[in-house]
Structures are given as C-alpha cells and as structure tokens.
Design a protein around this motif. Structure first.
Motif, PDB file in Angstrom:
ATOM      1  N   GLU A   2       0.464  -1.230  -0.060  1.00  0.00           N
ATOM      2  CA  GLU A   2      -0.260  -0.156  -0.013  1.00  0.00           C
ATOM      3  C   GLU A   2       1.307   1.444  -0.382  1.00  0.00           C
ATOM      4  O   GLU A   2       0.805   2.348  -0.611  1.00  0.00           O
ATOM      5  CB  GLU A   2      -0.857   0.272   1.108  1.00  0.00           C
ATOM      6  N   LYS A   3       1.647   1.162   0.609  1.00  0.00           N
ATOM      7  CA  LYS A   3       2.731   2.669   0.876  1.00  0.00           C
ATOM      8  C   LYS A   3       3.370   2.657  -0.167  1.00  0.00           C
ATOM      9  O   LYS A   3       3.056   3.718  -1.138  1.00  0.00           O
ATOM     10  CB  LYS A   3       3.903   2.540   1.881  1.00  0.00           C
ATOM     11  N   GLU A   4       3.574   1.785  -1.193  1.00  0.00           N
ATOM     12  CA  GLU A   4       4.644   1.434  -2.168  1.00  0.00           C
ATOM     13  C   GLU A   4       3.481   2.170  -2.994  1.00  0.00           C
ATOM     14  O   GLU A   4       3.841   3.214  -4.253  1.00  0.00           O
ATOM     15  CB  GLU A   4       5.296   0.671  -3.078  1.00  0.00           C
ATOM     16  N   ARG A   5       2.215   1.748  -3.109  1.00  0.00           N
ATOM     17  CA  ARG A   5       1.394   2.487  -4.731  1.00  0.00           C
ATOM     18  C   ARG A   5       1.257   3.953  -4.250  1.00  0.00           C
ATOM     19  O   ARG A   5       1.053   5.091  -5.230  1.00  0.00           O
ATOM     20  CB  ARG A   5      -0.140   1.569  -4.673  1.00  0.00           C
ATOM     21  N   ASP A 114       4.759  -0.090   6.657  1.00  0.00           N
ATOM     22  CA  ASP A 114       4.360  -0.487   6.130  1.00  0.00           C
ATOM     23  C   ASP A 114       3.345  -1.103   7.045  1.00  0.00           C
ATOM     24  O   ASP A 114       1.781  -0.909   5.940  1.00  0.00           O
ATOM     25  CB  ASP A 114       4.957  -1.689   4.955  1.00  0.00           C
ATOM     26  N   SER A 115       2.968  -1.907   7.918  1.00  0.00           N
ATOM     27  CA  SER A 115       1.987  -2.016   8.006  1.00  0.00           C
ATOM     28  C   SER A 115       0.520  -1.340   8.560  1.00  0.00           C
ATOM     29  O   SER A 115      -0.902  -1.169   8.838  1.00  0.00           O
ATOM     30  CB  SER A 115       2.189  -2.724  10.320  1.00  0.00           C
ATOM     31  N   ALA A 116       1.167  -0.314   8.940  1.00  0.00           N
ATOM     32  CA  ALA A 116       0.018   1.271   9.507  1.00  0.00           C
ATOM     33  C   ALA A 116      -0.672   1.681   8.594  1.00  0.00           C
ATOM     34  O   ALA A 116      -1.967   2.099   8.567  1.00  0.00           O
ATOM     35  CB  ALA A 116       0.986   2.468  10.092  1.00  0.00           C
ATOM     36  N   PHE A 117      -0.513   0.930   6.868  1.00  0.00           N
ATOM     37  CA  PHE A 117      -1.664   1.661   6.047  1.00  0.00           C
ATOM     38  C   PHE A 117      -2.321   0.267   5.889  1.00  0.00           C
ATOM     39  O   PHE A 117      -3.608   1.086   5.736  1.00  0.00           O
ATOM     40  CB  PHE A 117      -0.882   1.697   4.405  1.00  0.00           C
ATOM     41  N   PHE A 130      -4.897   4.052   4.577  1.00  0.00           N
ATOM     42  CA  PHE A 130      -4.237   3.638   3.254  1.00  0.00           C
ATOM     43  C   PHE A 130      -5.515   4.711   2.066  1.00  0.00           C
ATOM     44  O   PHE A 130      -5.643   5.919   1.707  1.00  0.00           O
ATOM     45  CB  PHE A 130      -3.999   2.246   2.404  1.00  0.00           C
ATOM     46  N   GLU A 131      -6.315   4.145   2.712  1.00  0.00           N
ATOM     47  CA  GLU A 131      -7.578   4.472   2.689  1.00  0.00           C
ATOM     48  C   GLU A 131      -7.440   6.575   2.126  1.00  0.00           C
ATOM     49  O   GLU A 131      -8.317   7.605   1.213  1.00  0.00           O
ATOM     50  CB  GLU A 131      -9.049   4.152   3.229  1.00  0.00           C
ATOM     51  N   TYR A 132      -7.156   6.952   3.703  1.00  0.00           N
ATOM     52  CA  TYR A 132      -6.860   8.212   3.508  1.00  0.00           C
ATOM     53  C   TYR A 132      -6.309   8.354   2.544  1.00  0.00           C
ATOM     54  O   TYR A 132      -6.678   9.852   1.849  1.00  0.00           O
ATOM     55  CB  TYR A 132      -6.241   8.576   4.582  1.00  0.00           C
TER      56      TYR A 132
END
Length: 158
Positions: A2-5, A114-117, A130-132
């Motif tokens: 998600e972070k990478e995207r 990464d896990s925070a996303f 990630f949605e934010y």
C-alpha cells in the motif's frame, strides 16, 4: 504494498507537475474559466495541503500522538494558496517549492511503517490510512485532470 502504491502515485504527480515548466506565464496564471483558479493556483494549493498533511497528520502519526485539535477551514487554506500563487512568486520558484515540499512528503510517507497503512486512520476508524492517502491521490488526480483539460482547450497540449 500500500505504501509503495501511495508513494508511486505521489511521485508520478510530482514528475507531471514539473513537466509544466514550459508553460508560458500567460497560460500559467490564466484562470480555467472566469472566477476560477489557474494552474499556478492549483500548484500552490498542492503545496499548502502537502504541508498540512506533513505537519498535522504524518508527524503526529509517527510520534504516536493524536492529531492536533485544529479547526481547518479549507476555503481559507485554498484562498491563501491562491493569493500566494499570485503574490509575485515566479512559475519557476513555485514549481521548485512544490518539488521540495512534495519530496518532503514522500520522505515522510516512507517513514510510516508498511503495516500502518492497513490500520484504521486515526480519528476516523471507518477508513484505513491507505484509504486516507488514496483520497489524497484522487484529489491530486482531479486537479491534474482540470489542468490537462484546460491545456487542451487552450491548444497547449493535445
């Protein structure tokens, strides 16, 4: 993943914005329509909101703190951004500032685990972090499309 995207989308917009350096000053400042923003205003708007996200969302998140209890009046932030874009700052200076702030935003996002996303967004458990960020990317894309359509209408690009 998600972070990478998120980072890739933010990087792509950065590269695209920097491609606007060749615009004439007339097109750079010309409103999309009467009473509307122009390209300069949108780029200044990106700067304002990137700074807001860095200072009031990412920094507290990284420190494990609650988000600051501040009243954000989007219209005021946007008006200040527009005023700044038309304060006499050159296209080159505004683009350089955008580049610097967006790179700082990217660096700050890279510091988020990464896990925070996949976790609930602090202050709104109905969405993930990630949605934010996906919402912020959609916001960027909406303004990018406005600029593209304006440039097409003015025969600057095909």
């Amino acid at each position: 993943m998600e972070k990478e995207r998120v980072c890739n989308a933010k990087r792509v917009l950065l590269e695209w914005v920097m491609s606007l350096q060749s615009l004439s000053n007339e097109i750079w400042f010309k409103p999309f329509k009467e009473g509307a923003w122009g390209t300069a205003d949108v780029i200044s708007h990106f700067i304002s909101w990137d700074r807001f996200v860095i200072e009031n969302r990412i920094h507290p998140l990284l420190k494990g703190e609650s988000f600051p209890d501040i009243q954000v009046v989007a219209d005021e932030v946007n008006k200040e951004a527009s005023n700044y874009a038309r304060s006499g700052i050159s296209k080159e200076e505004l683009l350089e500032e955008f580049s610097s702030v967006r790179k700082q935003l990217l660096s700050e996002i890279e510091n988020i685990p990464d896990s925070a996303f996949r976790l609930p967004y602090p202050g709104n458990a109905s969405i993930t972090l990630f949605e934010y960020f996906t919402g912020l990317i959609q916001h960027d894309e909406t303004h990018k499309q406005q600029i593209i359509e304006f440039l097409q209408e003015n025969k600057v690009v095909e």
